[in-house]
Design an enzyme around this catalytic site. Structure first.
Site, short mmCIF file in Angstrom:
data_model
loop_
_atom_site.label_atom_id
_atom_site.label_comp_id
_atom_site.label_asym_id
_atom_site.label_seq_id
_atom_site.Cartn_x
_atom_site.Cartn_y
_atom_site.Cartn_z
N HIS A 16 0.84 -1.21 0.00
CA HIS A 16 0.00 0.00 0.00
C HIS A 16 0.88 1.26 0.00
CE1 HIS A 16 -3.02 -2.77 2.13
NE2 HIS A 16 -3.63 -2.41 1.02
N LYS A 40 -15.85 -6.89 5.66
CA LYS A 40 -14.82 -7.62 6.40
C LYS A 40 -14.86 -7.20 7.87
CE LYS A 40 -11.63 -7.29 2.46
NZ LYS A 40 -10.39 -6.65 1.98
N ARG A 89 -2.31 -6.02 -8.30
CA ARG A 89 -1.19 -6.90 -7.97
C ARG A 89 -1.02 -8.00 -8.99
NH1 ARG A 89 -3.44 -8.36 -2.32
NH2 ARG A 89 -5.26 -8.18 -3.66
N SER A 127 -3.11 -7.77 3.31
CA SER A 127 -3.21 -7.56 4.75
C SER A 127 -3.53 -8.88 5.46
CB SER A 127 -4.29 -6.52 5.05
OG SER A 127 -3.99 -5.32 4.38
N1 COA Z 1 -0.29 -4.06 -1.72
C1 COA Z 1 -0.63 -5.00 -0.83
N2 COA Z 1 -1.87 -5.40 -0.63
C2 COA Z 1 -2.83 -4.82 -1.36
C3 COA Z 1 -2.54 -3.84 -2.31
C4 COA Z 1 -1.21 -3.46 -2.46
N3 COA Z 1 -0.86 -2.53 -3.34
N4 COA Z 1 -3.70 -3.46 -2.88
C5 COA Z 1 -4.66 -4.19 -2.31
N5 COA Z 1 -4.12 -5.01 -1.40
C6 COA Z 1 -4.82 -6.01 -0.60
C7 COA Z 1 -5.36 -5.49 0.68
O1 COA Z 1 -4.43 -5.65 1.72
C8 COA Z 1 -6.58 -6.34 0.88
O2 COA Z 1 -6.18 -7.54 1.47
P1 COA Z 1 -7.16 -8.38 2.40
O3 COA Z 1 -8.31 -8.79 1.55
O4 COA Z 1 -6.28 -9.49 2.81
O5 COA Z 1 -7.56 -7.48 3.53
C9 COA Z 1 -7.06 -6.64 -0.55
O6 COA Z 1 -5.95 -6.41 -1.35
C10 COA Z 1 -8.13 -5.74 -1.07
O7 COA Z 1 -8.24 -4.68 -0.23
P2 COA Z 1 -8.43 -3.15 -0.47
O8 COA Z 1 -7.58 -2.60 -1.53
O9 COA Z 1 -8.30 -2.54 0.86
O10 COA Z 1 -9.84 -3.12 -1.03
P3 COA Z 1 -11.15 -3.58 -0.37
O11 COA Z 1 -11.65 -4.62 -1.30
O12 COA Z 1 -11.03 -3.94 1.05
O13 COA Z 1 -11.98 -2.24 -0.43
C11 COA Z 1 -12.95 -0.33 -1.58
C12 COA Z 1 -12.13 -1.60 -1.65
C13 COA Z 1 -12.81 0.39 -0.28
C14 COA Z 1 -12.40 0.57 -2.67
C15 COA Z 1 -14.40 -0.72 -1.89
O14 COA Z 1 -14.82 -1.74 -1.04
C16 COA Z 1 -15.37 0.44 -1.78
O15 COA Z 1 -15.30 1.36 -2.56
N6 COA Z 1 -16.27 0.40 -0.82
C17 COA Z 1 -17.26 1.44 -0.59
C18 COA Z 1 -18.62 1.03 -1.07
C19 COA Z 1 -18.81 1.34 -2.52
O16 COA Z 1 -18.64 2.44 -2.99
N7 COA Z 1 -19.22 0.33 -3.29
C20 COA Z 1 -19.48 0.45 -4.69
C21 COA Z 1 -18.21 0.33 -5.47
S1 COA Z 1 -18.16 -1.22 -6.26
#
Ligand code: COA
Length: 157
Positions: A16, A40, A89, A127
């Protein structure tokens, strides 16, 4: 350009941080937005996740931090952002990310999603992986900064 980099950041990893550093060079202002209403069950509260991010990124000037709930696109709009940054990724990320990008485009066509490929050394990181390794006593020092590792170890003990 104001850009939002959203995520759960539970906790933030070097992967990140790599995306944050690189996005901050492209955007005039980068808002790192911590999701507060995730499906989550987070290990860290939104405030703890924000504190860890702030501490880790304190050398970067054009960056702000916020927690958000509800729709990402509403948060972006309310903060004057014209772009959402997401890190890619591996191919496995693509389908989910593409679906989110298309949904967000339907919700507001003026806000673009920009994908940044993660640096190769972090392509495996997530994560959940970090939490799992730490829970079973493995070293996570190559995955997360020391300050976050300290908090993680306190949390899971
Ligand atoms: N390096 C390491 N890990 C990474 C990464 C990176 N560059 N990019 C993503 N990840 C990992 C995260 O650690 C996470 O791991 P985990 O599943 O083990 O916790 C996973 O990839 C995805 O996580 P993240 O990037 O935090 O995305 P998310 O899926 O948790 O949340 C949001 C994504 C917040 C953008 C999305 O849920 C959202 O917009 N929510 C709001 C509601 C909404 O608007 N919905 C309509 C849109 S579809």
């Amino acid at each position: 350009m104001i850009a939002v980099y959203p995520g759960s950041f539970d906790p933030a990893t070097y992967g990140h941080i790599d995306i944050i550093e690189r996005s901050a060079k492209i955007a005039d202002k980068l808002i790192v937005a911590v999701l507060n209403n995730s499906a989550k069950q987070p290990l860290f509260s939104a405030q703890e996740r924000l504190d860890m991010l702030k501490e880790t990124c304190k050398g970067i000037d054009n960056i702000e931090f916020a927690a958000f709930s509800g729709l990402l696109i509403d948060f972006a709009k309310n903060n004057g952002a014209s772009a959402v940054i997401r890190g890619l990724r591996a191919v496995s990320d693509f389908e989910y990310e593409f679906q989110m990008a298309l949904t967000n485009k339907i919700l507001d066509e003026k806000i673009e999603t920009l994908f940044i490929s993660t640096s190769a050394q972090y392509a495996y990181l997530s994560s959940s992986i970090v939490k799992e390794v730490a829970r079973f006593g493995g070293s996570v020092s190559s995955m997360i900064p020391d300050a976050i590792e300290k908090r993680l170890l306190q949390k899971i003990r």
